[in-house]
Design an enzyme around this catalytic site. Structure first.
Site, mmCIF file in Angstrom:
data_model
loop_
_atom_site.group_PDB
_atom_site.id
_atom_site.type_symbol
_atom_site.label_atom_id
_atom_site.label_comp_id
_atom_site.label_asym_id
_atom_site.label_seq_id
_atom_site.Cartn_x
_atom_site.Cartn_y
_atom_site.Cartn_z
ATOM 1 N N GLY A 22 0.842 -1.194 0.000
ATOM 2 C CA GLY A 22 0.000 0.000 0.000
ATOM 3 C C GLY A 22 0.879 1.247 0.000
ATOM 4 N N CYS A 23 0.294 2.372 -0.386
ATOM 5 C CA CYS A 23 1.092 3.592 -0.523
ATOM 6 C C CYS A 23 1.569 4.097 0.845
ATOM 7 C CB CYS A 23 0.295 4.657 -1.271
ATOM 8 S SG CYS A 23 -1.416 4.821 -0.730
ATOM 9 N N TYR A 24 0.650 4.251 1.800
ATOM 10 C CA TYR A 24 1.080 4.706 3.128
ATOM 11 C C TYR A 24 2.083 3.713 3.744
ATOM 12 C CZ TYR A 24 -2.857 8.100 3.351
ATOM 13 O OH TYR A 24 -3.740 9.138 3.140
ATOM 14 N N THR A 53 4.287 1.874 2.399
ATOM 15 C CA THR A 53 5.631 1.995 1.814
ATOM 16 C C THR A 53 6.432 3.063 2.557
ATOM 17 O OG1 THR A 53 4.791 1.307 -0.335
ATOM 18 C CG2 THR A 53 6.891 2.489 -0.337
ATOM 19 N N GLN A 80 6.970 10.517 -1.033
ATOM 20 C CA GLN A 80 6.990 9.727 -2.261
ATOM 21 C C GLN A 80 5.826 10.200 -3.131
ATOM 22 O OE1 GLN A 80 6.081 5.548 -1.455
ATOM 23 N NE2 GLN A 80 3.972 5.988 -0.986
#
Ligand SMILES: NC(=O)C1=CN([C@@H]2O[C@H](COP(=O)(O)OP(=O)(O)OC[C@H]3O[C@@H](n4cnc5c(N)ncnc54)[C@H](OP(=O)(O)O)[C@@H]3O)[C@@H](O)[C@H]2O)C=CC1
Ligand SMILES: CC(=O)N[C@@H](CCC(=O)OP(=O)(O)O)C(=O)O
Length: 354
Positions: A155-157, A159, A320
């Site tokens: 998932g983005c968070y 990472t 990011q």
């Protein structure tokens, strides 16, 4: 096991019309070892990709096809840029046809099936495949991912938070208090996908800043599971996501209390050494602070470590691009490893400033 990289692989994308799907197209269209074979959309069957996304004119010359017509079984790898629950229902058929899978959704991220069911409100459809899947955070599992048939792209968070805390927790280190970790995270609006929902309207999300999911967000168990695995003991944290009026970008501020026995540690050096040689993690020099625009459209994750007044509070700041290192770029990074290509192939874009 050493593998010989093929010159070119055939790639399919399920869910090519969404934000992560089109970001995959942008990256893969310039990849030296990729032939785009199939891109699915249930709604846009037959529409040339470049008609929907003119930025891809001259780079992508195929049309969307409905998932039942796309020749996904003829691909070497298929990316799922779809909602949660789609990949796990197609994985077996593809694996049986010799196709490797990278899922950008959460079907293969949580190893514990009851946690998956709790957070995603559906039972897992293929427990044996879940058991063999690898969590696709390359910086933590480079060797394991080379051989993977199925990758759960993070998932983005998660990472940002996992890479922000890994140097402090790996291998059971006792540097920070693991009972008081806080991750205060902000995402641009593309993080919610390309859908018509009222909270995502310009007039709702623009000129506004809000927290959401404070009582519980599905990325929390993902972060905790990975940090616990890294540390070798149960790690819990407070995680608060926010929506900010940016299109892309993610900024995570992580707070950790330094343990008395670790006051003399040079945390700047610890982070620099941990990520030395990582092509996509940049530890800023002491005193510099990251900004989301410095990673926009690039696969870079940029970290700063701060210790105000040399006290006991460590602050780790991570940025990011949610669609690149937080999703499609990281997925391509995984593909590169899985097929023996240079890890940076197709991913060498520099961020756009201003
Ligand atoms: N946006 C982000 O920053 C990030 C997203 N992710 C994850 O990546 C995945 C994709 O996200 P995103 O691109 O934002 O999502 P979007 O909502 O923008 O796109 C979803 C895509 O999936 C297709 N689709 C929807 N349902 C199905 C289905 N049942 N079968 C086949 N195709 C389907 C849609 O096309 P059509 O309806 O035409 O078939 C569309 O192309 C999600 O699981 C998301 O959680 C992960 C990290 C970051
Ligand atoms: C801003 C926003 O809404 N972000 C999404 C998370 C991004 C994402 O897509 O993550 P998954 O792959 O785990 O679903 C959310 O909080 O639901």
């Amino acid at each position: 096991m050493a593998q010989t990289a093929p010159a070119r692989i055939k790639v399919g994308i399920v869910g090519g019309t969404g934000y992560t799907g089109v970001e995959l197209l942008r990256l893969l269209s310039r990849h030296p070892h990729v032939e785009l074979k199939a891109i699915t959309s249930r709604k846009e069957d037959g529409l040339p990709v470049a008609d929907m996304y003119p930025n891809l004119r001259g780079h992508v010359d195929i049309a969307f096809s409905s998932p039942d017509k796309a020749e996904l079984d003829k691909c070497d790898v298929v990316f799922f840029a779809t909602p949660h629950g789609v990949a796990m229902n197609q994985a077996r058929e593809l694996l049986d046809a010799g196709v490797r899978i990278i899922d950008l959704a959460a079907d293969f991220r949580l190893k514990n099936p009851s946690m998956f069911e709790k957070w995603y409100k559906m039972p897992h459809a293929c427990l044996d495949i879940l058991a063999e899947a690898r969590y696709g955070l390359v910086e933590l599992d480079r060797d394991g991912l080379r051989e993977a048939r199925v990758v759960g792209n993070p998932g983005c968070y998660p990472t940002t938070v996992i890479l922000g805390l890994a140097p402090l927790l790996e291998g059971g280190l006792s540097l920070i208090d693991t009972n008081s970790l806080i991750a205060d995270c902000k995402s641009g609006v593309t993080g919610a996908g390309r859908k018509g929902e009222i909270p995502l309207l310009f007039s709702e999300a623009g000129d506004n800043f809000k927290a959401y999911g404070v009582a519980g967000h599905r990325h929390q168990p993902e972060i905790e599971a990975q940090l616990s695995r890294l540390h070798g003991s149960l790690i819990k944290l407070t995680f608060v996501p926010h929506l900010v009026p940016m299109i892309r970008g993610m900024f995570s501020t992580i707070y950790a209390r330094i343990l008395p026995g670790a006051r003399e540690v040079d945390f700047q050096k610890l982070f620099e050494e941990r990520y030395a040689g990582e092509p996509f993690v940049d530890v800023l020099p002491a005193g510099q602070l990251p900004e989301t625009r410095t990673v926009r459209a690039s696969n870079k994750l940029r970290i700063a470590v701060q210790r105000p007044a040399n006290g006991d509070q460590l602050i780790i700041l991570v940025v990011q691009d949610n669609l690149v290192k937080g999703a499609s770029g990281q997925a391509v990074q995984n593909m590169n490893l899985m097929f023996g290509f240079p890890e940076t192939a197709g991913l060498e874009h520099v961020a756009i400033l201003p």
